[in-house]
Design a protein around this motif. Structure first.
Motif, PDB file in Angstrom:
ATOM      1  N   ASP A 151       0.846  -1.187   0.000  1.00  0.00           N
ATOM      2  CA  ASP A 151       0.000   0.000   0.000  1.00  0.00           C
ATOM      3  C   ASP A 151       0.885   1.240   0.000  1.00  0.00           C
ATOM      4  N   GLU A 195       1.652   3.492   2.187  1.00  0.00           N
ATOM      5  CA  GLU A 195       2.570   3.649   3.319  1.00  0.00           C
ATOM      6  C   GLU A 195       3.745   2.688   3.209  1.00  0.00           C
ATOM      7  N   GLU A 196       3.462   1.448   2.857  1.00  0.00           N
ATOM      8  CA  GLU A 196       4.532   0.457   2.717  1.00  0.00           C
ATOM      9  C   GLU A 196       5.482   0.818   1.574  1.00  0.00           C
ATOM     10  N   ARG A 205       6.268   3.842   0.580  1.00  0.00           N
ATOM     11  CA  ARG A 205       7.168   4.923   0.986  1.00  0.00           C
ATOM     12  C   ARG A 205       8.128   4.502   2.087  1.00  0.00           C
ATOM     13  N   GLU A 206       7.808   3.446   2.802  1.00  0.00           N
ATOM     14  CA  GLU A 206       8.796   2.884   3.727  1.00  0.00           C
ATOM     15  C   GLU A 206       9.959   2.285   2.945  1.00  0.00           C
ATOM     16  N   THR A 236       3.727  10.935  -2.757  1.00  0.00           N
ATOM     17  CA  THR A 236       2.631  10.683  -1.811  1.00  0.00           C
ATOM     18  C   THR A 236       1.305  10.496  -2.543  1.00  0.00           C
TER      19      THR A 236
END
Length: 376
Positions: free
Chosen positions: A127, A129-130, A132-133, A140
């Motif tokens: 997803d 968030e994952e 961008r980790e 974004t």
């Protein structure tokens, strides 16, 4: 220089050089490679070097199997070639990301992940968030990405150089700026007429990328190959802006050593025009910045173009001439020449030596469009 060889290969790109390497590595055959330009100067040098067995191929079948087998060969090939040639092909095994800009693309990529997992290959949906980790500089605005951990990359020009130099170290001869003008069929073998004289081979392999169709026509075979021009550019960064190769709907981003980033590529069919247009550069940069906004801070390096060899059905040609059994073809690999180079070299060597049945390559038969031409 000798005039007679066991095998003559016309084409010194990544495919021809791979075949030369595997022939010298695994057989006693004498080998000559004839290249109309400089070794690896066409599509092989223009490629970004992605090994996208899963990123590029989305249907089960012989081509998917071929791609996965070929990708697997890279794990040992890099060290083997480096030991012989001294050239590091810069194999990177950090996976590949296919990004989704919205929910619709996300669902399509989730379906693709399910397909690969059903065929025994790892594929993970990340997803936003994952994503961008894993890649902190990713936009974004992205909905997420499909992570394919087995799809890596190499330095394409260095891979071709490694094949060629290893083949030379093992005894192959290479002649640059020597174009195959015509063929003759003689008792002493198939003759290749060039500006440097006529060379005879017991077996002849035509592996000249987008120009192979023209050569095939000179042997009486209808084997259509057409160019798909790709324009690319590269930027330099003080620190790497991404660590994984990324493919979006608009472009691909491939990080190289030293903070270099390759961005590609346009798709323009049916042209041999080598120029890189301002429009193409603008489209690629806009697409790349949508995926990784920090790309706007990159320092310009250069832009270039190349011609991918495409076939009507998207499958490469590998096999024998239907009427001249000592003539072989290996061409039409389109966007996957780098990925498919080791398996092509291996399979063509086995075919030439009689260790591989021609029927095993029936899906890639060079004469598969002959009947279509007759109907037309």
């Amino acid at each position: 220089m000798r005039k007679h060889y066991d095998v003559i290969i016309v084409g010194g790109g990544v495919i021809g050089s791979s075949i030369a390497y595997f022939l010298r590595r695994h057989t006693p055959y004498t080998v000559l490679v004839l290249e109309r330009n400089k070794i690896g100067s066409e599509a092989s040098s223009a490629a970004a070097g992605m090994l996208g067995a899963q990123a590029e191929i989305h249907e089960a079948g012989p081509f998917y199997e071929m791609a996965r087998q070929s990708r697997q060969l890279f794990s040992g090939l890099g060290q083997e070639l480096k030991e012989i040639s001294g050239v590091d092909m810069e194999w990177v095994d950090k996976g590949l990301l296919k990004t989704a800009k919205d929910g619709c693309e996300a669902e399509r990529l989730k379906d693709l992940a399910a397909f690969h997992r059903a065929n025994g290959e790892p594929a993970e949906w990340m997803d936003a968030e994952e994503l961008r980790e894993k890649e902190p500089n990713a936009s974004t605005e992205l909905a997420g990405a499909l992570f394919l951990p087995k799809d890596g990359q190499v330095n394409a020009p260095k891979l071709t150089q490694a094949y060629a130099q290893a083949a030379v170290k093992l005894g192959a001869d290479f002649m640059e700026y020597t174009e195959a003008a015509n063929f003759e069929f003689a008792q002493m073998g198939t003759g290749v007429q060039t500006s440097a004289g006529t060379f005879y081979g017991e077996k002849l392999v035509l592996a000249s990328g987008v120009w192979t169709g023209r050569l095939a026509a000179q042997t009486g075979l209808h084997m259509p190959v057409f160019p798909v021009k790709g324009e690319c550019l590269s930027l330099n960064f003080m620190e790497p802006v991404i660590t994984s190769s990324i493919i979006s709907e608009d472009c691909y981003l491939v990080p190289k050593q030293g903070g270099r980033l390759v961005i590609g590529a346009t798709m323009r069919s049916g042209t041999y025009d080598r120029k890189v247009t301002a429009e193409a550069v603008g489209q690629l940069l806009e697409g790349a910045i949508r995926v990784v906004p920090g790309i706007r801070d990159g320092e310009w390096e250069k832009a270039w173009s190349g011609f991918r060899p495409q076939t009507p059905d998207g499958l490469p040609y590998m096999g024998k001439h239907p009427r001249h059994p000592n003539i072989y073809f290996a061409a039409g690999h389109f966007r996957n020449g780098i990925l498919l180079s080791p398996i092509t070299g291996q399979w063509m060597t086995e075919l030439i030596c009689g260790r591989k049945e021609e029927q095993s390559l029936v899906e890639f038969a060079p004469d598969r469009f002959v009947l279509e031409q007759m109907k037309g």
